[in-house]
Design a protein around this motif. Structure first.
Motif, short mmCIF file in Angstrom:
data_model
loop_
_atom_site.label_atom_id
_atom_site.label_comp_id
_atom_site.label_asym_id
_atom_site.label_seq_id
_atom_site.Cartn_x
_atom_site.Cartn_y
_atom_site.Cartn_z
N ARG A 25 32.75 -39.70 -7.54
CA ARG A 25 31.52 -38.91 -7.57
C ARG A 25 30.29 -39.81 -7.70
N ARG A 41 34.30 -37.73 9.48
CA ARG A 41 35.13 -37.30 8.34
C ARG A 41 34.48 -37.71 7.02
N GLU A 50 31.33 -38.19 6.48
CA GLU A 50 30.13 -37.39 6.26
C GLU A 50 30.48 -36.00 5.75
N ARG A 51 31.53 -35.40 6.28
CA ARG A 51 31.92 -34.07 5.80
C ARG A 51 32.31 -34.14 4.33
N ARG A 52 33.02 -35.15 3.99
CA ARG A 52 33.44 -35.29 2.57
C ARG A 52 32.23 -35.56 1.68
N TRP A 53 31.30 -36.35 2.21
CA TRP A 53 30.06 -36.67 1.45
C TRP A 53 29.25 -35.41 1.19
N LYS A 54 29.14 -34.55 2.21
CA LYS A 54 28.35 -33.33 2.06
C LYS A 54 29.00 -32.35 1.07
N SER A 55 30.32 -32.39 1.01
CA SER A 55 31.02 -31.45 0.13
C SER A 55 31.21 -32.00 -1.30
N SER A 56 30.85 -33.24 -1.50
CA SER A 56 31.09 -33.84 -2.82
C SER A 56 29.95 -33.50 -3.79
#
Length: 493
Positions: free
Chosen positions: A457, A485, A487-493
């Motif tokens: 985090r 992939r 970026e998607r994880r970054w946006k959801s974190s």
């Protein structure tokens, strides 16, 4: 008590002198409250019950009714009560005078009570009543130098320097000698006020042929010049002091004031010259001076003279502490004198001052700022060994330095050390690590670390993501998919 009658002498805002001997029967009006703020009995929890009762009456009862109310208490006005009451009624001079007269009918006032009354009246600028009390004290035979020292202080605090000097001139008529104690008392009162040392010097020049000065005389003047920052006058006064009273370790307060004036006045080179002379006379000042002088030089950013002063201090046998060492190392690091900083780091343990995290981080920061890559790397290893972790900001700067110095593995070591040693926050260093890999085109390491960072985090900045996107998209194909992939994880974190 005759001169403390209800109709005191008029025109006594200045002391009686050969130029002023008129009298008048005009009524003296004492104000109910002073415009100044003085402590009262309410500020003193340990005041005795008898004195407290008297103070309550003086603070609440109208002045004309005070005598009767005091009488009704049945409490005898013992000397200790009188002194306590006067100390706590500076803000009510009219009531204090009433109480003093009432108490005087039953008990003989002590010299201390009289002096309190003189001080109370003077601090309230009731100079007519003050001189009435002085004449009463003369009749009682309780006048002392302390009385006139109080008068000097009250006049000077009221910006009546000339009146204070006139008081000195007439004090012998009251049986008080014109000796060096009296001279010093007046000089001290004048020099306590802002920008009045020149007035003190004028008086000193007039009186010094009649009353020989001592070391305290010069110390008072030198402290006045220090307060005003007048190095030129201080040098003149100091020169006369050496001629008149010579050298002695007992004159340290004068030496401290003189040297501090020079240091504060950007004449540290002169101060160091005098220090060398003083060392030969066995008259070096103590740690207080050196500590204050070094503080001034550090604020001025004057590393050259600070080191010279330090060397004199250490050579004289004075032992600096960790705070002083850190202050000096901080000055040297701010001046980019890292080699000199290492000298202080190496020697401090011999004086029982062991470096701490601040010591190491100041030097580490200086090495980074001056881009001394190899020395920073070695120093980082020493910090780890001695268990003094770098700050998170120093770690981020070190990561950038090591990438710029073509040593990405060491940059990784710094980041991993932060994680293992819980040096936080990790955001700045983590972003610096990712950008460093991007600049080297090492996308594999980015993929390796970014997943861990997101899992922890850690905040990856939007600006960093934009730079990573450019690098991954430039490669195209699967690298582009990998970034999407991430970026998607970054946006959801």
């Amino acid at each position: 008590m005759a001169a403390m009658a209800e109709k005191p002498r008029k025109g006594a805002n200045v002391p009686p002198s050969k130029h002023s001997q008129k009298t008048s029967s005009s009524q003296s009006q004492l104000p109910q409250r002073s415009s100044q703020t003085f402590p009262s009995y309410l500020d003193t929890p340990n005041i005795s019950p008898g004195a407290k009762k008297f103070c309550e009456i003086l603070s609440k009862v109208p002045v004309p009714e005070i005598d009767a109310e005091l009488q009704r208490t049945g409490i005898p006005p013992r000397s200790e009560y009188v002194e306590e009451v006067l100390r706590h009624t500076y803000g009510s001079p009219a009531a204090a005078v009433k109480f003093f007269r009432w108490a005087g009918l039953a008990t003989k006032h002590t010299s201390y009570s009289w002096n309190l009354m003189i001080d109370l009246l003077g601090k309230n600028q009731l100079f007519e009543a003050m001189w009435d009390a002085i004449r009463s004290m003369k009749q009682e035979g309780v006048l002392s130098m302390a009385t006139f020292a109080s008068v000097f202080g009250s006049y000077c605090a009221a910006s009546k320097i000339d009146e204070a000097i006139m008081t000195f001139d007439v004090m012998d008529r009251y049986g008080i000698q014109h000796d060096v104690v009296a001279v010093n008392s007046l000089l001290s009162a004048i020099c306590r006020e802002d920008n009045q040392t020149s007035k003190a010097l004028e008086f000193f020049e007039r009186i010094k042929t009649k009353v020989p000065p001592d070391a305290d005389t010069f110390a008072i003047l030198l402290e006045g010049w220090e307060k005003e920052g007048n190095a030129t006058k201080a040098k003149t006064t100091f020169g006369e002091m050496v001629i008149r009273v010579g050298w002695s370790p007992q004159n340290m307060s004068a030496y401290d004031a003189f040297l501090t004036t020079l240091v504060r006045g950007a004449q540290a080179d002169e101060a160091i010259k005098f220090l060398k002379v003083m060392k030969g006379k066995n008259c070096l000042p103590g740690m207080k001076f050196f500590s204050n002088a070094l503080d001034i030089l550090i604020r001025q950013g004057n590393s050259t003279h600070a080191v010279s002063l330090w060397d004199i201090m250490v050579d004289s046998g004075l032992v600096p502490n960790l705070v002083m060492y850190n202050a000096m190392i901080g000055l040297l690091c701010n001046s980019n004198e890292v080699d000199n900083a290492f000298r202080f780091l190496d020697e401090m343990v011999y004086y029982g001052a062991f470096p701490n995290s601040l010591t190491y981080n100041m030097i580490f920061q200086c090495l980074i700022k001056n881009r001394r890559v190899h020395e920073a790397a070695r120093f980082f290893s020493e910090m780890k060994k001695n268990e003094f972790p770098p700050t998170h900001s120093n770690c981020a700067a070190a990561i950038k330095l090591f990438f710029d110095g073509d040593d990405p593995e060491l940059a990784i070591d710094v980041w991993m050390y932060m994680v293992d040693s819980c040096v936080s926050p990790l955001d700045e260093s983590s972003n610096m690590l990712l950008i460093g890999f991007r600049d080297l085109g090492r996308l594999k390491e980015i993929r390796r670390f970014v997943d861990d960072m997101l899992a922890m985090r850690i905040n990856i900045y939007e600006s960093t993501m934009e730079k990573l996107k450019t690098a991954f998209y430039k490669e195209g194909g699967s690298e582009r998919d990998i970034y999407d992939r991430i970026e998607r994880r970054w946006k959801s974190s």
